[in-house]
Design an enzyme around this catalytic site. Structure first.
Site, PDB file in Angstrom:
ATOM      1  N   TYR A  49       2.816   9.940  -0.471  1.00 35.72           N
ATOM      2  CA  TYR A  49       3.905   9.394   0.350  1.00 35.72           C
ATOM      3  C   TYR A  49       5.273   9.694  -0.266  1.00 35.72           C
ATOM      4  O   TYR A  49       6.297   9.509   0.393  1.00 35.72           O
ATOM      5  CB  TYR A  49       3.761   7.882   0.523  1.00 35.72           C
ATOM      6  CG  TYR A  49       2.505   7.418   1.210  1.00 35.72           C
ATOM      7  CD1 TYR A  49       1.633   8.313   1.831  1.00 35.72           C
ATOM      8  CD2 TYR A  49       2.170   6.068   1.232  1.00 35.72           C
ATOM      9  CE1 TYR A  49       0.467   7.869   2.450  1.00 35.72           C
ATOM     10  CE2 TYR A  49       1.014   5.617   1.855  1.00 35.72           C
ATOM     11  CZ  TYR A  49       0.165   6.522   2.452  1.00 35.72           C
ATOM     12  OH  TYR A  49      -0.983   6.065   3.052  1.00 35.72           O
ATOM     13  N   LYS A  75      -2.927   5.904  -4.310  1.00 36.94           N
ATOM     14  CA  LYS A  75      -4.023   6.821  -4.001  1.00 36.94           C
ATOM     15  C   LYS A  75      -3.870   8.155  -4.720  1.00 36.94           C
ATOM     16  O   LYS A  75      -2.756   8.677  -4.843  1.00 36.94           O
ATOM     17  CB  LYS A  75      -4.075   7.075  -2.481  1.00 36.94           C
ATOM     18  CG  LYS A  75      -4.075   5.805  -1.643  1.00 36.94           C
ATOM     19  CD  LYS A  75      -4.006   6.099  -0.157  1.00 36.94           C
ATOM     20  CE  LYS A  75      -3.774   4.829   0.642  1.00 36.94           C
ATOM     21  NZ  LYS A  75      -2.363   4.394   0.603  1.00 36.94           N
ATOM     22  N   HIS A 130      -7.686   9.552  -1.810  1.00 35.45           N
ATOM     23  CA  HIS A 130      -6.987   9.523  -0.523  1.00 35.45           C
ATOM     24  C   HIS A 130      -7.775  10.182   0.607  1.00 35.45           C
ATOM     25  O   HIS A 130      -7.638   9.800   1.776  1.00 35.45           O
ATOM     26  CB  HIS A 130      -5.619  10.199  -0.669  1.00 35.45           C
ATOM     27  CG  HIS A 130      -4.608   9.739   0.328  1.00 35.45           C
ATOM     28  ND1 HIS A 130      -3.250   9.831   0.106  1.00 35.45           N
ATOM     29  CD2 HIS A 130      -4.742   9.180   1.549  1.00 35.45           C
ATOM     30  CE1 HIS A 130      -2.595   9.359   1.162  1.00 35.45           C
ATOM     31  NE2 HIS A 130      -3.477   8.962   2.050  1.00 35.45           N
ATOM     32  N   ASP A 183       0.841  -1.192   0.000  1.00 31.71           N
ATOM     33  CA  ASP A 183       0.000   0.000   0.000  1.00 31.71           C
ATOM     34  C   ASP A 183       0.882   1.250   0.000  1.00 31.71           C
ATOM     35  O   ASP A 183       1.676   1.467   0.916  1.00 31.71           O
ATOM     36  CB  ASP A 183      -0.906  -0.002   1.238  1.00 31.71           C
ATOM     37  CG  ASP A 183      -1.847   1.199   1.269  1.00 31.71           C
ATOM     38  OD1 ASP A 183      -2.991   1.047   0.840  1.00 31.71           O
ATOM     39  OD2 ASP A 183      -1.422   2.275   1.732  1.00 31.71           O
TER      40      ASP A 183
END
Length: 288
Positions: free
Chosen positions: A59, A84, A117, A54
């Site tokens: 990120y 996401k 997200h 994931d």
């Protein structure tokens, strides 16, 4: 009650509402920096048997995650990859651009799961963006229908946000990835999601470590001769949710999947009845 090296839980799957099977344990990469740390963590997880990774555009580690998956030697179809669309992206015209950036960074030609997200930009938590979320979701539906994504879902959506999508769009999300841990199981969202065949994915199942020193959870862990994190993760799984532990050390990555024990019904009832086990932890304002 614990077998030590049994990692068979990593092959357990949950069937989503579109009949796609998702590994019940995913490997989370939030706050894992791009470069050697993310690469090594993901590569180690895959070497140990994790098959669900994931990540997210936000990120900033998709490049290293993708390289680790490629270098694992596994076939693309053997690894379930989630990413996401940033919560800040509320312009439907930008969806394809961000999606293409993600798959290019990962070095893949499709995703197994793609999520919105958040229903709001992260600097505006709690704001309503109903029309924009519908417009964005419709673009994600197109990517799904084109075969570029195997499953589509959301993250951090509350009941209102889910109702908004269900009322105005065609495809029901397969998951809602939410903050979920012992004492913070978001019953309103979970009930609504369950009624509409939307699976719950639990992020921060250890409250980013904030529940590790909880005495009540530790007492239960001691009973099973396991760690507090292991109880916290198994609790999520036994509640029927997908769990996303995050770690960077090999020992923790391995321990997080060493869950070959069963929490009794009585102990599950005790855990489910607990008040917030990490009250100082960050909570999304829209998720009570």
């Amino acid at each position: 009650m614990k077998s030590g090296d049994n990692m068979s839980v990593l092959t357990d799957t949950i069937t989503l509402n579109n009949d796609v099977k998702i590994p019940a344990i995913g490997f989370g990469t939030w706050q894992t920096p791009n470069g050697p740390i993310a690469y090594k963590a993901v590569k180690t997880a895959l070497d140990l048997g994790y098959r669900h990774i994931d990540t997210a555009y936000a990120y900033h580690n998709e490049e290293s995650v993708g390289k680790a998956i490629k270098d694992s030697g596994l076939k693309r179809e053997e690894v379930f990859i989630t990413s996401k669309l940033p919560g800040e992206v509320k312009n439907a015209k930008q969806v394809t651009e961000y999606f293409e950036s993600t798959i290019n960074s990962l070095g893949v030609d499709y995703l197994d799961l793609y999520l919105i997200h958040a229903p709001w930009p992260w600097n505006k938590i709690g704001e309503r963006h109903d029309a924009d979320n519908v417009a964005v979701w419709r673009e994600i539906e197109k990517l799904y229908q084109a075969g570029k994504i195997k499953s589509i879902g959301v993250s951090n959506f509350d009941v209102h946000d889910l109702q908004n999508l269900l009322k105005h769009t065609d495809i029901v999300p397969v998951v809602n990835q939410i903050q979920y841990y012992v004492g913070f199981t978001e019953p309103k969202i979970v009930q609504f999601a369950t009624e509409h065949h939307i699976k719950i994915e639990a992020y921060s199942p250890l409250a980013t470590g904030d529940l590790i020193h909880n005495a009540k959870v530790k007492a239960i862990a001691d009973h099973y001769n396991v760690s507090v994190p292991q109880v916290a993760l198994k609790f999520v799984l036994q509640n029927g949710a997908i769990v996303l532990p995050k770690a960077t050390s090999e020992a923790h990555i391995k321990a997080n999947a060493d869950l070959d024990f069963t929490i009794s019904e009585a102990d599950m009832a005790t855990l489910n009845a607990m008040t917030d086990t990490a009250p100082a932890h960050f909570h999304n304002e829209t998720q009570g």
